[in-house]
Design a protein around this motif. Structure first.
Motif, PDB file in Angstrom:
ATOM      1  N   HIS A 191     -78.115  33.237   2.561  1.00 62.82           N
ATOM      2  CA  HIS A 191     -79.104  32.581   3.421  1.00 62.82           C
ATOM      3  C   HIS A 191     -79.187  33.283   4.778  1.00 62.82           C
ATOM      4  O   HIS A 191     -80.281  33.512   5.295  1.00 62.82           O
ATOM      5  CB  HIS A 191     -78.738  31.109   3.627  1.00 62.82           C
ATOM      6  N   ILE A 192     -78.049  33.614   5.344  1.00 58.10           N
ATOM      7  CA  ILE A 192     -78.020  34.291   6.646  1.00 58.10           C
ATOM      8  C   ILE A 192     -78.676  35.668   6.544  1.00 58.10           C
ATOM      9  O   ILE A 192     -79.470  36.050   7.405  1.00 58.10           O
ATOM     10  CB  ILE A 192     -76.573  34.395   7.168  1.00 58.10           C
ATOM     11  N   ASP A 193     -78.362  36.403   5.471  1.00 57.13           N
ATOM     12  CA  ASP A 193     -78.967  37.730   5.308  1.00 57.13           C
ATOM     13  C   ASP A 193     -80.482  37.642   5.178  1.00 57.13           C
ATOM     14  O   ASP A 193     -81.214  38.450   5.760  1.00 57.13           O
ATOM     15  CB  ASP A 193     -78.369  38.439   4.090  1.00 57.13           C
TER      16      ASP A 193
ATOM     17  N   LEU B 202     -82.685  41.343  -0.718  1.00 54.56           N
ATOM     18  CA  LEU B 202     -82.827  41.646  -2.146  1.00 54.56           C
ATOM     19  C   LEU B 202     -82.036  42.890  -2.530  1.00 54.56           C
ATOM     20  O   LEU B 202     -81.483  42.972  -3.627  1.00 54.56           O
ATOM     21  CB  LEU B 202     -84.298  41.807  -2.525  1.00 54.56           C
ATOM     22  N   GLU B 203     -81.952  43.857  -1.630  1.00 52.66           N
ATOM     23  CA  GLU B 203     -81.161  45.062  -1.899  1.00 52.66           C
ATOM     24  C   GLU B 203     -79.665  44.763  -1.866  1.00 52.66           C
ATOM     25  O   GLU B 203     -78.907  45.280  -2.669  1.00 52.66           O
ATOM     26  CB  GLU B 203     -81.485  46.145  -0.868  1.00 52.66           C
ATOM     27  N   THR B 204     -79.250  43.931  -0.926  1.00 54.01           N
ATOM     28  CA  THR B 204     -77.827  43.609  -0.761  1.00 54.01           C
ATOM     29  C   THR B 204     -77.314  42.679  -1.845  1.00 54.01           C
ATOM     30  O   THR B 204     -76.163  42.769  -2.248  1.00 54.01           O
ATOM     31  CB  THR B 204     -77.595  42.943   0.617  1.00 54.01           C
ATOM     32  N   HIS B 205     -78.172  41.783  -2.311  1.00 51.94           N
ATOM     33  CA  HIS B 205     -77.768  40.743  -3.269  1.00 51.94           C
ATOM     34  C   HIS B 205     -78.552  40.905  -4.571  1.00 51.94           C
ATOM     35  O   HIS B 205     -79.624  40.314  -4.728  1.00 51.94           O
ATOM     36  CB  HIS B 205     -77.999  39.354  -2.677  1.00 51.94           C
ATOM     37  N   PRO B 206     -78.037  41.688  -5.509  1.00 50.93           N
ATOM     38  CA  PRO B 206     -78.778  41.955  -6.740  1.00 50.93           C
ATOM     39  C   PRO B 206     -79.058  40.723  -7.599  1.00 50.93           C
ATOM     40  O   PRO B 206     -80.006  40.717  -8.381  1.00 50.93           O
ATOM     41  CB  PRO B 206     -77.888  42.943  -7.495  1.00 50.93           C
ATOM     42  N   SER B 207     -78.278  39.664  -7.426  1.00 50.91           N
ATOM     43  CA  SER B 207     -78.504  38.457  -8.227  1.00 50.91           C
ATOM     44  C   SER B 207     -79.619  37.582  -7.651  1.00 50.91           C
ATOM     45  O   SER B 207     -80.029  36.608  -8.276  1.00 50.91           O
ATOM     46  CB  SER B 207     -77.213  37.645  -8.325  1.00 50.91           C
ATOM     47  N   LEU B 208     -80.126  37.920  -6.488  1.00 53.61           N
ATOM     48  CA  LEU B 208     -81.174  37.150  -5.821  1.00 53.61           C
ATOM     49  C   LEU B 208     -82.539  37.566  -6.346  1.00 53.61           C
ATOM     50  O   LEU B 208     -82.829  38.748  -6.468  1.00 53.61           O
ATOM     51  CB  LEU B 208     -81.082  37.424  -4.315  1.00 53.61           C
ATOM     52  N   ASN B 209     -83.394  36.589  -6.659  1.00 54.87           N
ATOM     53  CA  ASN B 209     -84.748  36.960  -7.067  1.00 54.87           C
ATOM     54  C   ASN B 209     -85.725  36.717  -5.915  1.00 54.87           C
ATOM     55  O   ASN B 209     -85.441  35.970  -4.983  1.00 54.87           O
ATOM     56  CB  ASN B 209     -85.168  36.240  -8.364  1.00 54.87           C
ATOM     57  N   TYR B 210     -86.856  37.357  -6.007  1.00 52.14           N
ATOM     58  CA  TYR B 210     -87.835  37.365  -4.922  1.00 52.14           C
ATOM     59  C   TYR B 210     -88.309  35.956  -4.559  1.00 52.14           C
ATOM     60  O   TYR B 210     -88.372  35.596  -3.383  1.00 52.14           O
ATOM     61  CB  TYR B 210     -89.025  38.247  -5.310  1.00 52.14           C
ATOM     62  N   ASP B 211     -88.659  35.148  -5.555  1.00 56.54           N
ATOM     63  CA  ASP B 211     -89.178  33.802  -5.285  1.00 56.54           C
ATOM     64  C   ASP B 211     -88.151  32.939  -4.549  1.00 56.54           C
ATOM     65  O   ASP B 211     -88.494  32.191  -3.630  1.00 56.54           O
ATOM     66  CB  ASP B 211     -89.613  33.115  -6.580  1.00 56.54           C
ATOM     67  N   THR B 212     -86.898  33.038  -4.943  1.00 55.62           N
ATOM     68  CA  THR B 212     -85.847  32.273  -4.268  1.00 55.62           C
ATOM     69  C   THR B 212     -85.682  32.747  -2.836  1.00 55.62           C
ATOM     70  O   THR B 212     -85.551  31.933  -1.911  1.00 55.62           O
ATOM     71  CB  THR B 212     -84.509  32.407  -5.031  1.00 55.62           C
ATOM     72  N   ALA B 213     -85.696  34.046  -2.624  1.00 53.02           N
ATOM     73  CA  ALA B 213     -85.559  34.602  -1.274  1.00 53.02           C
ATOM     74  C   ALA B 213     -86.707  34.140  -0.375  1.00 53.02           C
ATOM     75  O   ALA B 213     -86.478  33.754   0.783  1.00 53.02           O
ATOM     76  CB  ALA B 213     -85.494  36.121  -1.336  1.00 53.02           C
ATOM     77  N   ILE B 214     -87.909  34.158  -0.890  1.00 45.91           N
ATOM     78  CA  ILE B 214     -89.078  33.703  -0.114  1.00 45.91           C
ATOM     79  C   ILE B 214     -88.937  32.220   0.217  1.00 45.91           C
ATOM     80  O   ILE B 214     -89.232  31.796   1.339  1.00 45.91           O
ATOM     81  CB  ILE B 214     -90.391  33.980  -0.894  1.00 45.91           C
ATOM     82  N   SER B 215     -88.487  31.422  -0.730  1.00 48.65           N
ATOM     83  CA  SER B 215     -88.301  29.994  -0.501  1.00 48.65           C
ATOM     84  C   SER B 215     -87.260  29.739   0.589  1.00 48.65           C
ATOM     85  O   SER B 215     -87.468  28.912   1.483  1.00 48.65           O
ATOM     86  CB  SER B 215     -87.878  29.314  -1.804  1.00 48.65           C
ATOM     87  N   ILE B 216     -86.146  30.449   0.538  1.00 48.75           N
ATOM     88  CA  ILE B 216     -85.104  30.298   1.557  1.00 48.75           C
ATOM     89  C   ILE B 216     -85.643  30.721   2.921  1.00 48.75           C
ATOM     90  O   ILE B 216     -85.434  30.038   3.928  1.00 48.75           O
ATOM     91  CB  ILE B 216     -83.844  31.107   1.175  1.00 48.75           C
ATOM     92  N   LYS B 217     -86.366  31.832   2.978  1.00 48.56           N
ATOM     93  CA  LYS B 217     -86.930  32.315   4.242  1.00 48.56           C
ATOM     94  C   LYS B 217     -87.934  31.314   4.811  1.00 48.56           C
ATOM     95  O   LYS B 217     -87.947  31.035   6.014  1.00 48.56           O
ATOM     96  CB  LYS B 217     -87.593  33.683   4.023  1.00 48.56           C
ATOM     97  N   ARG B 218     -88.762  30.747   3.954  1.00 46.06           N
ATOM     98  CA  ARG B 218     -89.760  29.780   4.390  1.00 46.06           C
ATOM     99  C   ARG B 218     -89.083  28.533   4.987  1.00 46.06           C
ATOM    100  O   ARG B 218     -89.480  28.039   6.047  1.00 46.06           O
ATOM    101  CB  ARG B 218     -90.657  29.391   3.212  1.00 46.06           C
ATOM    102  N   LYS B 219     -88.042  28.037   4.316  1.00 44.32           N
ATOM    103  CA  LYS B 219     -87.316  26.864   4.834  1.00 44.32           C
ATOM    104  C   LYS B 219     -86.664  27.186   6.175  1.00 44.32           C
ATOM    105  O   LYS B 219     -86.676  26.367   7.089  1.00 44.32           O
ATOM    106  CB  LYS B 219     -86.257  26.411   3.833  1.00 44.32           C
TER     107      LYS B 219
END
Length: 159
Positions: free
Chosen positions: A82-84, A94-111
């Motif tokens: 979350h911090i990254d 996404l580069e640092t955390h290979p298990s992270l998918n784009y949609d989840t990352a966008i959702s976390i960033k939006r929140k």
């Protein structure tokens, strides 16, 4: 450091539940172990399922999950993920955390943007100070706090 079930169990066994007070009814010495549930925990390139201890307040009946400080409630991704995302951006995370998918990352960033960006900028502080304020005043890490931003701001301006 990698979290394992053994690490989690050891950390939980060190907690003196009788010394805690309920954040709902503020009763002291009121917690009892109340079962467990399983949840996924994803950090960097590994994912595991952890057996999470639940506790219940004998006074109000509210249940609480016992989470480590690296865990974010309602998210299977670690706090560091979350911090990254929040501070380095979606592409870098996404580069640092290979298990992270784009949609989840966008959702976390939006929140994060919706709840925290302006507040953090107004404090002009790093995540260490923000984490301290949240732990000190709210007994939660900053990504666990949902609607208490104004409380933190008021408390911070009083000091």
């Amino acid at each position: 450091n990698h979290i394992t079930q053994s690490y989690y169990d050891t950390a939980v066994s060190l907690v003196d539940f009788s010394s805690l007070s309920c954040d709902s009814c503020h009763a002291h010495h009121a917690f009892e172990k109340y079962g467990f549930y399983f949840r996924s925990y994803i950090c960097f390139s590994y994912c595991l399922t952890l057996r999470i201890q639940r506790i219940r307040c004998r006074h109000c009946g509210r249940t609480h999950a016992v989470l480590l400080s690296q865990m974010v409630p309602y998210s299977s991704h670690a706090l560091q993920v979350h911090i990254d995302i929040a501070f380095e951006g979606v592409d870098a995370a996404l580069e640092t955390h290979p298990s992270l998918n784009y949609d989840t990352a966008i959702s976390i960033k939006r929140k994060f943007n919706r709840s925290w960006r302006c507040f953090i900028r107004s404090l002009a502080c790093g995540t260490d100070i923000l984490s301290f304020l949240c732990l000190h005043f709210l007994s939660r890490q900053f990504m666990q706090v949902r609607s208490s931003v104004s409380f933190i701001l008021c408390q911070h301006s009083m000091t």
